[in-house]
Write a protein that holds these residues in place. Structure first.
Motif, mmCIF file in Angstrom:
data_model
loop_
_atom_site.group_PDB
_atom_site.id
_atom_site.type_symbol
_atom_site.label_atom_id
_atom_site.label_comp_id
_atom_site.label_asym_id
_atom_site.label_seq_id
_atom_site.Cartn_x
_atom_site.Cartn_y
_atom_site.Cartn_z
ATOM 1 N N GLY A 237 0.855 -11.745 6.773
ATOM 2 C CA GLY A 237 1.737 -10.380 6.682
ATOM 3 C C GLY A 237 1.856 -10.167 5.249
ATOM 4 O O GLY A 237 1.951 -8.729 4.981
ATOM 5 N N ALA A 238 2.271 -10.952 4.410
ATOM 6 C CA ALA A 238 2.202 -10.591 2.924
ATOM 7 C C ALA A 238 0.731 -10.034 2.433
ATOM 8 O O ALA A 238 0.866 -8.927 1.692
ATOM 9 C CB ALA A 238 2.648 -11.644 2.032
ATOM 10 N N LEU A 239 -0.287 -10.704 2.996
ATOM 11 C CA LEU A 239 -1.543 -10.235 2.485
ATOM 12 C C LEU A 239 -1.815 -8.778 3.045
ATOM 13 O O LEU A 239 -2.349 -7.942 2.275
ATOM 14 C CB LEU A 239 -2.691 -11.275 2.923
ATOM 15 N N VAL A 240 -1.628 -8.474 4.250
ATOM 16 C CA VAL A 240 -1.782 -7.162 4.634
ATOM 17 C C VAL A 240 -0.722 -6.338 4.231
ATOM 18 O O VAL A 240 -1.363 -5.029 3.976
ATOM 19 C CB VAL A 240 -1.385 -7.379 6.435
ATOM 20 N N SER A 241 0.290 -6.625 3.826
ATOM 21 C CA SER A 241 1.405 -5.433 2.986
ATOM 22 C C SER A 241 0.862 -5.357 1.824
ATOM 23 O O SER A 241 1.104 -4.035 1.328
ATOM 24 C CB SER A 241 2.700 -6.086 3.161
ATOM 25 N N ILE A 242 0.166 -6.286 1.209
ATOM 26 C CA ILE A 242 -0.424 -5.998 -0.199
ATOM 27 C C ILE A 242 -1.489 -4.852 -0.070
ATOM 28 O O ILE A 242 -1.783 -3.907 -0.851
ATOM 29 C CB ILE A 242 -0.469 -7.261 -1.033
ATOM 30 N N ARG A 243 -2.362 -5.392 1.066
ATOM 31 C CA ARG A 243 -3.793 -4.455 1.154
ATOM 32 C C ARG A 243 -3.217 -2.931 1.788
ATOM 33 O O ARG A 243 -3.916 -2.018 1.216
ATOM 34 C CB ARG A 243 -4.248 -4.976 2.444
ATOM 35 N N VAL A 244 -2.167 -2.677 2.101
ATOM 36 C CA VAL A 244 -1.878 -1.452 2.706
ATOM 37 C C VAL A 244 -0.757 -0.530 1.709
ATOM 38 O O VAL A 244 -0.360 0.366 2.032
ATOM 39 C CB VAL A 244 -1.146 -1.349 4.113
ATOM 40 N N ALA B 32 1.479 -0.822 9.766
ATOM 41 C CA ALA B 32 2.977 -0.486 9.256
ATOM 42 C C ALA B 32 3.847 -0.213 10.357
ATOM 43 O O ALA B 32 5.073 -0.818 10.445
ATOM 44 C CB ALA B 32 3.236 0.299 8.126
ATOM 45 N N ASP B 33 3.408 0.519 11.117
ATOM 46 C CA ASP B 33 4.260 1.178 12.182
ATOM 47 C C ASP B 33 3.441 1.140 13.556
ATOM 48 O O ASP B 33 2.499 2.414 13.781
ATOM 49 C CB ASP B 33 4.972 2.369 11.933
ATOM 50 N N PRO B 34 3.320 0.063 14.324
ATOM 51 C CA PRO B 34 2.541 0.448 15.513
ATOM 52 C C PRO B 34 2.862 1.413 16.644
ATOM 53 O O PRO B 34 1.999 1.834 17.203
ATOM 54 C CB PRO B 34 2.515 -0.882 16.226
ATOM 55 N N THR B 35 4.056 1.886 16.622
ATOM 56 C CA THR B 35 4.595 2.911 17.329
ATOM 57 C C THR B 35 4.281 4.031 16.907
ATOM 58 O O THR B 35 4.154 4.959 17.807
ATOM 59 C CB THR B 35 6.053 2.900 17.533
ATOM 60 N N SER B 36 3.497 4.391 15.742
ATOM 61 C CA SER B 36 2.824 5.808 15.356
ATOM 62 C C SER B 36 1.640 5.568 15.830
ATOM 63 O O SER B 36 0.938 6.961 15.477
ATOM 64 C CB SER B 36 2.976 5.624 13.682
ATOM 65 N N VAL B 37 1.107 4.924 16.486
ATOM 66 C CA VAL B 37 -0.332 5.224 17.181
ATOM 67 C C VAL B 37 -0.218 5.990 18.216
ATOM 68 O O VAL B 37 0.521 5.943 19.017
ATOM 69 C CB VAL B 37 -1.161 3.697 17.651
ATOM 70 N N HIS B 38 -1.334 6.830 18.292
ATOM 71 C CA HIS B 38 -1.438 7.945 19.484
ATOM 72 C C HIS B 38 -2.694 7.655 20.256
ATOM 73 O O HIS B 38 -3.758 6.775 19.807
ATOM 74 C CB HIS B 38 -1.418 9.275 18.883
ATOM 75 N N GLY B 39 -2.924 8.099 21.394
ATOM 76 C CA GLY B 39 -3.838 8.103 22.131
ATOM 77 C C GLY B 39 -3.927 6.878 23.102
ATOM 78 O O GLY B 39 -2.967 6.498 23.519
#
Length: 245
Positions: free
Chosen positions: A139-146, A77-84
């Motif tokens: 994208g719609a499929l992934v948004s439903i999954r998450v 949902a927000d790739p910028t929230s990834v750390h490491g």
């Protein structure tokens, strides 16, 4: 000899259409320019067929993305929230997708402006739109999954409002649409060259140059270099903006 046979013998035979016209019955053979143009159109059709229908590698990538969404829904949902360590790769990916998507859409715009009624340009536009549709569906499929993770309590004590979830779902759909549009970047130069040739054929005193390498190779390549230069400058800005978040 009977009267019927006499009439049949006096009746002249029907002449062939070639004798009537006075020209020999020979098939018209196309010249070398027509043959080369036909072969080029066939190659373009095969390329656009490949561009319109994503291959197994694209669907394998989509399957990997769905598995990643299953494991790390907030990162999708927000790739910028990834750390490491992976955090350093995210700005490069976002900037690259932005540049390729900008270049592809700009090339499509120029192709439509040069030869909107050309069948080749229509096929390129259909390929871009088809890839965009595949990306939107993924994208719609992934948004439903998450949805369970986005509607839960990731960072707040209260549950996430449904309006915020719809906003995140729209961002996911847009992101995957841009990614799949960027996959048609390799076909942009061929489409722009075909559009340039079709535009030159519309001008009567320039028709003889429509099949030359200047129209089909040099001018489209120079235009693509300028477009990609602006795409690189845009990607550079996006990279630094994402990197400092």
């Amino acid at each position: 000899m009977s009267r019927r046979n006499g009439r049949r013998g006096d009746r002249p035979r029907k002449q062939r259409s070639t004798a009537r016209s006075g020209k020999p019955d020979t098939a018209v053979t196309p010249n070398g320019g027509d043959e080369e143009r036909k072969a080029s159109a066939e190659r373009f059709d095969r390329l656009m067929e490949r561009a319109t229908h994503p291959g197994l590698l694209t669907y394998a990538l989509a399957f990997v993305v769905i598995l990643a969404a299953w494991k790390w829904p907030l990162a999708i949902a927000d790739p910028t929230s990834v750390h490491g360590t992976v955090r350093n790769v995210v700005p490069w990916i976002v900037a690259g997708v932005t540049a390729l998507c900008f270049s592809t859409l700009t090339t499509l715009l120029y192709s439509l402006a040069l030869a909107r009624s050309s069948e080749a340009v229509k096929k390129f536009a259909a390929a871009v739109l088809n890839r965009a549709g595949v990306g939107a569906a993924l994208g719609a499929l992934v948004s439903i999954r998450v949805a369970p993770a986005l509607l839960g309590k990731p960072n707040h004590e209260t549950e996430t409002p449904f309006a915020d979830y719809l906003s995140n779902a729209g961002n996911i759909i847009t992101m995957f649409t841009f990614i799949f549009i960027a996959t048609t970047w390799l076909y942009s130069l061929v489409a722009l060259g075909t559009a340039s040739a079709a535009f030159v054929r519309r001008i009567q005193w320039l028709q003889q140059f429509s099949d030359s390498w200047v129209v089909q190779r040099l001018l489209p390549t120079a235009t693509m270099l300028v477009i990609n230069l602006y795409a690189f400058l845009l990607a550079r800005i996006v990279y630094f903006e994402i990197h400092r978040l």
